[in-house]
Write a protein that holds these residues in place. Structure first.
Motif, PDB file in Angstrom:
ATOM      1  N   SER A   1       0.827  -1.210   0.000  1.00  0.00           N
ATOM      2  CA  SER A   1       0.000   0.000   0.000  1.00  0.00           C
ATOM      3  C   SER A   1       0.862   1.262   0.000  1.00  0.00           C
ATOM      4  CB  SER A   1      -1.000   0.008   1.148  1.00  0.00           C
ATOM      5  OG  SER A   1      -0.388  -0.151   2.378  1.00  0.00           O
ATOM      6  N   SER A   2       2.095   1.179   0.501  1.00  0.00           N
ATOM      7  CA  SER A   2       2.980   2.351   0.468  1.00  0.00           C
ATOM      8  C   SER A   2       3.464   2.650  -0.953  1.00  0.00           C
ATOM      9  CB  SER A   2       4.168   2.159   1.415  1.00  0.00           C
ATOM     10  OG  SER A   2       5.067   1.218   0.885  1.00  0.00           O
ATOM     11  N   LEU A   3       3.318   1.681  -1.849  1.00  0.00           N
ATOM     12  CA  LEU A   3       3.647   1.907  -3.261  1.00  0.00           C
ATOM     13  C   LEU A   3       2.584   2.768  -3.941  1.00  0.00           C
ATOM     14  CD1 LEU A   3       4.747  -1.724  -4.216  1.00  0.00           C
ATOM     15  CD2 LEU A   3       6.238   0.241  -3.788  1.00  0.00           C
ATOM     16  N   ALA A   4       1.499   3.051  -3.219  1.00  0.00           N
ATOM     17  CA  ALA A   4       0.382   3.882  -3.690  1.00  0.00           C
ATOM     18  C   ALA A   4      -0.223   3.384  -5.000  1.00  0.00           C
ATOM     19  CB  ALA A   4       0.804   5.337  -3.790  1.00  0.00           C
ATOM     20  N   PRO A   5      -0.524   2.100  -5.097  1.00  0.00           N
ATOM     21  CA  PRO A   5      -1.155   1.617  -6.332  1.00  0.00           C
ATOM     22  C   PRO A   5      -2.608   2.088  -6.412  1.00  0.00           C
ATOM     23  CG  PRO A   5      -1.172  -0.115  -4.696  1.00  0.00           C
ATOM     24  CD  PRO A   5      -0.404   1.050  -4.097  1.00  0.00           C
ATOM     25  N   ASP A   6      -3.121   2.177  -7.639  1.00  0.00           N
ATOM     26  CA  ASP A   6      -4.542   2.464  -7.803  1.00  0.00           C
ATOM     27  C   ASP A   6      -5.371   1.287  -7.300  1.00  0.00           C
ATOM     28  OD1 ASP A   6      -4.011   4.909  -8.979  1.00  0.00           O
ATOM     29  OD2 ASP A   6      -4.157   4.131 -11.022  1.00  0.00           O
ATOM     30  N   THR A   7      -4.844   0.077  -7.514  1.00  0.00           N
ATOM     31  CA  THR A   7      -5.560  -1.144  -7.135  1.00  0.00           C
ATOM     32  C   THR A   7      -4.597  -2.108  -6.449  1.00  0.00           C
ATOM     33  OG1 THR A   7      -7.001  -0.923  -9.073  1.00  0.00           O
ATOM     34  CG2 THR A   7      -6.938  -3.076  -8.002  1.00  0.00           C
ATOM     35  N   LEU A   8      -5.053  -2.668  -5.354  1.00  0.00           N
ATOM     36  CA  LEU A   8      -4.322  -3.738  -4.684  1.00  0.00           C
ATOM     37  C   LEU A   8      -5.205  -4.969  -4.750  1.00  0.00           C
ATOM     38  CD1 LEU A   8      -1.990  -4.879  -2.975  1.00  0.00           C
ATOM     39  CD2 LEU A   8      -3.157  -3.993  -0.950  1.00  0.00           C
ATOM     40  N   ARG A   9      -4.673  -6.032  -5.331  1.00  0.00           N
ATOM     41  CA  ARG A   9      -5.404  -7.303  -5.432  1.00  0.00           C
ATOM     42  C   ARG A   9      -4.794  -8.288  -4.440  1.00  0.00           C
ATOM     43  NH1 ARG A   9      -8.391  -7.717 -10.136  1.00  0.00           N
ATOM     44  NH2 ARG A   9      -7.922  -6.128 -11.693  1.00  0.00           N
ATOM     45  N   LEU A  10      -5.651  -9.003  -3.739  1.00  0.00           N
ATOM     46  CA  LEU A  10      -5.212 -10.050  -2.824  1.00  0.00           C
ATOM     47  C   LEU A  10      -5.844 -11.354  -3.276  1.00  0.00           C
ATOM     48  CD1 LEU A  10      -3.756 -10.959  -0.227  1.00  0.00           C
ATOM     49  CD2 LEU A  10      -5.852 -10.385   1.021  1.00  0.00           C
ATOM     50  N   HIS A  11      -5.012 -12.316  -3.649  1.00  0.00           N
ATOM     51  CA  HIS A  11      -5.488 -13.630  -4.074  1.00  0.00           C
ATOM     52  C   HIS A  11      -5.194 -14.621  -2.961  1.00  0.00           C
ATOM     53  CE1 HIS A  11      -5.006 -12.430  -8.583  1.00  0.00           C
ATOM     54  NE2 HIS A  11      -5.988 -11.794  -7.977  1.00  0.00           N
TER      55      HIS A  11
END
Length: 115
Positions: A48-58
């Protein structure tokens, strides 16, 4: 993973992080223990510190493993929703999706998920 075939939830726990454009994907597979939950918390914080628009958790884990992960996943989901970013959770096991729904975590069932 060095093993092939079999139920991913029966393998040793593993976390894989990958990036593609503005999306970060974290895949968790295998047997979940407290050590892996602590590591996942750190990986999700770093992702989350990479500031992505979307974080996906599989999640390729058993229901027992999902119980241990639920709090960390819920905290991450809340943090992303508060910052207007997308946090998408998918699990290969429908029972895991039902358990997460009971913990107020939006998750999608995707039986074909793999590492």
């Amino acid at each position: 993973m060095s093993q092939s075939g079999g139920d991913p939830a029966e393998r040793p726990g593993e976390i894989v992080l990958s990036t593609a454009g503005e999306t970060v994907t974290v895949t968790v597979a295998g047997t979940i223990d407290v050590r892996l939950v602590v590591a996942l918390r750190k990986v999700l914080h770093e992702a989350s510190s990479l500031a992505p628009d979307t974080l996906r958790l599989h999640l390729l884990v058993s229901v027992d493993g999902a119980e241990l992960l639920a709090r960390v996943v819920r905290e991450t989901q809340s943090r992303f929703q508060a910052s207007w970013r997308r946090f998408l959770v998918a699990a290969s096991d429908p029972a895991v999706v039902r358990l997460l729904a009971g913990a107020r975590i939006d998750a999608e069932c995707k039986p074909g998920l793999s590492m």
